[in-house]
Enzyme design. Sequence first.
Site, PDB file in Angstrom:
ATOM      1  N   HIS A 172       0.834  -1.207   0.000  1.00  0.00           N
ATOM      2  CA  HIS A 172       0.000   0.000   0.000  1.00  0.00           C
ATOM      3  C   HIS A 172       0.868   1.256   0.000  1.00  0.00           C
ATOM      4  O   HIS A 172       1.657   1.459   0.931  1.00  0.00           O
ATOM      5  CB  HIS A 172      -0.907  -0.022   1.233  1.00  0.00           C
ATOM      6  CG  HIS A 172      -1.900   1.089   1.269  1.00  0.00           C
ATOM      7  ND1 HIS A 172      -2.075   1.885   2.366  1.00  0.00           N
ATOM      8  CD2 HIS A 172      -2.774   1.526   0.334  1.00  0.00           C
ATOM      9  CE1 HIS A 172      -3.029   2.760   2.117  1.00  0.00           C
ATOM     10  NE2 HIS A 172      -3.472   2.573   0.889  1.00  0.00           N
ATOM     11  N   HIS A 176      -0.702  11.047  -2.413  1.00  0.00           N
ATOM     12  CA  HIS A 176      -2.063  10.693  -1.990  1.00  0.00           C
ATOM     13  C   HIS A 176      -2.982  11.905  -1.892  1.00  0.00           C
ATOM     14  O   HIS A 176      -4.072  11.930  -2.439  1.00  0.00           O
ATOM     15  CB  HIS A 176      -1.996   9.966  -0.648  1.00  0.00           C
ATOM     16  CG  HIS A 176      -3.324   9.499  -0.141  1.00  0.00           C
ATOM     17  ND1 HIS A 176      -4.178  10.318   0.561  1.00  0.00           N
ATOM     18  CD2 HIS A 176      -3.957   8.311  -0.251  1.00  0.00           C
ATOM     19  CE1 HIS A 176      -5.274   9.642   0.865  1.00  0.00           C
ATOM     20  NE2 HIS A 176      -5.167   8.422   0.384  1.00  0.00           N
TER      21      HIS A 176
HETATM   22  O1  G3P Z   1      -6.334   1.548  -3.164  1.00  0.00           O
HETATM   23  C1  G3P Z   1      -6.514   1.151  -1.839  1.00  0.00           C
HETATM   24  C2  G3P Z   1      -6.409   2.309  -0.891  1.00  0.00           C
HETATM   25  O2  G3P Z   1      -5.230   3.000  -1.189  1.00  0.00           O
HETATM   26  C3  G3P Z   1      -7.580   3.264  -0.979  1.00  0.00           C
HETATM   27  O3  G3P Z   1      -7.562   4.280  -0.011  1.00  0.00           O
HETATM   28  O4  G3P Z   1      -7.077   6.543   0.789  1.00  0.00           O
HETATM   29  O5  G3P Z   1      -5.364   4.780   1.014  1.00  0.00           O
HETATM   30  O6  G3P Z   1      -5.902   5.743  -1.217  1.00  0.00           O
HETATM   31  P1  G3P Z   1      -6.434   5.377   0.155  1.00  0.00           P
HETATM   32 MG    MG Z   2      -4.654   4.548  -2.499  1.00  0.00          MG
END
Ligand code: G3P
Ligand code: MG
Length: 223
Positions: free
Chosen positions: A6, A47
């Site tokens: 992630h 992000h």
């Molecule tokens: O793609 C999975 C996850 O990254 C979605 O939430 O806010 O971490 O981008 P976020």
């Molecule tokens: Mg994400």
Amino acid sequence: MLIFGHRGAMGHAPENTLEAMRVALEMGVDWVELDVHVVEGELVVIHDGQVDRTTNGKGDLADYSLADLRELDAGNGEKIPLLAEVFDFIDRRVGINVELKGAHTAGPAVSFLEKQIEKGWPVDKILLSSFDHQLLLEAKNLNPVFRRAALYFGQKPDYGFLLDELQAYAVHPFVFFVDQELVDSAHTRGLKVFVYTVNEPDDILRMRDLKVDGIFTNFPDRV
Ligand code: G3P
Ligand code: MG
């Protein structure tokens, strides 16, 4: 169960940086996930729509030139990477899930990915996802070859939309809302289930028992 690092491996390195990607690879991920916005027509890997949380800068991405953005420290001296730099760095060793986070990212992402395919990236090592399902639809209309996955936080998947309109490959639900019914209903319809963000050992085991197809995690080493 596939492991998606992630934002790279953000439990171990500054999120969405090349260093986070390197650590994710070292920990044996199958995929990396990252988030993109567009700045001056370029896809950048970050992000938030603001730079404050993840860099030493302040303010909105939209108020930055690409050059100024690239001067910022995204942690441990890392820069905010261009999507192109991550693709070159990963170089087909694992898949890349490009989450369309910013507005107007569908067109630039599809053009970018078409170039990667020409350069030899296999299409099955690329996955587009977004909470903004209209962006995914836009991507599909531009080029349906790229696999699409709809992110959800709590809502029930709209299978009519997913199958008939989006022709989705996967659903990406938030971990707290995943149960056997969701997994089975997606599987019955031929959709993969990739769950975010699964960091706690108990949750990792629960996802394994529910037979989800993959998980996003900040800590690939725990999986
Ligand atoms: O793609 C999975 C996850 O990254 C979605 O939430 O806010 O971490 O981008 P976020
Ligand atoms: Mg994400």
